[in-house]
Design an enzyme around this catalytic site. Structure first.
Site, PDB file in Angstrom:
ATOM      1  N   TYR A  60       0.855  -1.189   0.000  1.00  0.00           N
ATOM      2  CA  TYR A  60       0.000   0.000   0.000  1.00  0.00           C
ATOM      3  C   TYR A  60       0.891   1.239   0.000  1.00  0.00           C
ATOM      4  O   TYR A  60       0.947   1.986   0.981  1.00  0.00           O
ATOM      5  CB  TYR A  60      -0.910  -0.023   1.234  1.00  0.00           C
ATOM      6  CG  TYR A  60      -2.142   0.845   1.161  1.00  0.00           C
ATOM      7  CD1 TYR A  60      -2.359   1.758   0.136  1.00  0.00           C
ATOM      8  CD2 TYR A  60      -3.110   0.761   2.155  1.00  0.00           C
ATOM      9  CE1 TYR A  60      -3.496   2.545   0.098  1.00  0.00           C
ATOM     10  CE2 TYR A  60      -4.256   1.535   2.124  1.00  0.00           C
ATOM     11  CZ  TYR A  60      -4.440   2.431   1.099  1.00  0.00           C
ATOM     12  OH  TYR A  60      -5.564   3.213   1.071  1.00  0.00           O
ATOM     13  N   LYS A  90      -1.667  -8.614  -0.597  1.00  0.00           N
ATOM     14  CA  LYS A  90      -2.813  -7.736  -0.748  1.00  0.00           C
ATOM     15  C   LYS A  90      -2.296  -6.439  -1.349  1.00  0.00           C
ATOM     16  O   LYS A  90      -1.313  -5.869  -0.864  1.00  0.00           O
ATOM     17  CB  LYS A  90      -3.492  -7.455   0.582  1.00  0.00           C
ATOM     18  CG  LYS A  90      -4.705  -6.547   0.412  1.00  0.00           C
ATOM     19  CD  LYS A  90      -5.078  -5.805   1.677  1.00  0.00           C
ATOM     20  CE  LYS A  90      -6.145  -4.766   1.348  1.00  0.00           C
ATOM     21  NZ  LYS A  90      -6.452  -3.889   2.492  1.00  0.00           N
ATOM     22  N   VAL A  93     -10.024  -7.884  -0.998  1.00  0.00           N
ATOM     23  CA  VAL A  93     -10.180  -7.565   0.420  1.00  0.00           C
ATOM     24  C   VAL A  93     -11.024  -6.299   0.465  1.00  0.00           C
ATOM     25  O   VAL A  93     -10.585  -5.238   0.033  1.00  0.00           O
ATOM     26  CB  VAL A  93      -8.828  -7.350   1.121  1.00  0.00           C
ATOM     27  CG1 VAL A  93      -9.044  -6.960   2.579  1.00  0.00           C
ATOM     28  CG2 VAL A  93      -7.977  -8.610   1.030  1.00  0.00           C
TER      29      VAL A  93
END
Length: 289
Positions: free
Chosen positions: A137, A163, A205
């Site tokens: 991220y 993720k 997610v």
């Protein structure tokens, strides 16, 4: 077989004064447990993890496992600015019974690729025989993960996937092109389940699915069926709820008030919804409840 997994990113409940609402969090866990989704992502960004201390982390993980472990996968987020802190949380969660973990890259200060690798090596060692996801991220952490670095990380013994938040579908495709075939990729973009699977991801997610799971289940089912009309209809519903709730935890919590799950608030500096936004949340939640 192509997968359309939905891992629900779960908000943490706080009282209006900012103190932890453990019973409210349990109520949210129970609501998510009835969703039919494949898993829960606990104490991630949607869970306001930077504002949760170690004792609260321990209580929340214990509650999440008690409420959800018999119903779905529980992925516990343990990412911290330092290896020391991330390893400490990993060991706590593992001792409570967690078997799946995710760790955001180190954040706030810029790190080199070697420093990021060393961090994940430490967390991987702490996971033991569990499973670890790299949480990418860069918009929040300040630390990107190149495809080349992800290949290095994928070779660590317990790192099984990643993720990926606020990166493009092209970025996901670039990761897919270089990591092992069984390495799992999840997009953090709520509305991109179908599009991400088409470029090689295994699912999403999604924080919004914690409040309105039904449109997401319909989209996953439509994807598995391959019915173009069903996909288009379900995608329109997902787009609607995402456009009105989005990644805004305060709006998600307004949704819980509408649903009667719990009256909960944010601890971090997140603006409360306006009256118009509350009305939008009520309308879309009641439509898709």
């Amino acid at each position: 077989m192509t997968r359309y997994d939905i891992l629900t990113a779960i908000p943490t409940a706080f009282h209006r004064d900012g103190s932890l609402d453990l019973e409210g969090s349990r109520a949210i866990f129970r609501f998510v447990g009835e969703s039919g989704n494949e898993g829960a992502f606990v104490l991630g960004t949607t869970g306001e993890f930077p504002a949760v201390d170690v004792a609260e982390f321990t209580s929340l993980v214990e509650a999440a496992l008690a409420e959800l472990a018999d119903l779905m996968r529980v992925v516990v987020h343990v990412g911290q600015p330092s290896t020391f802190e991330a390893v400490r949380l990993t060991r706590i969660a593992r001792d409570l019974g967690a078997t799946e973990f995710a760790a955001l890259t180190p954040y706030y200060l810029r790190s080199t690729d070697d420093a990021i690798f060393d961090y994940f090596q430490g967390v991987s060692d702490a996971v033991g025989d569990g499973r670890l996801y790299v949480y990418i991220y860069p918009a929040r952490s300040g630390n990107p993960v190149s495809p080349e670095l992800l290949v290095r990380l994928s070779a660590l013994p317990n790192v099984v996937g990643a993720k990926i938040s606020e990166l493009s579908l092209d970025d996901i495709a670039a990761y897919r092109a270089v990591v092992p075939e069984d390495f799992e990729l999840y997009t953090g973009a709520d509305r991109d389940l179908i599009a991400a699977v088409e470029v090689g991801a295994q699912g999403v997610v999604s924080g919004v699915s914690s409040v309105t799971p039904k449109p997401f289940r319909a989209l996953a089912d439509a994807g598995r069926s391959g019915d173009a009309a069903a996909i288009a209809a379900a995608q329109a519903d997902v787009d609607e709820v995402v456009s009105l709730i989005g990644g805004d935890m305060a709006r998600m919590k307004e949704g819980y008030r509408v649903l009667g799950v719990t009256d909960t608030h944010c601890r971090m500096a997140i603006a409360e919804p306006t009256d118009a936004e509350r009305a939008d949340v009520r309308r879309v939640v009641e439509k898709h409840r």
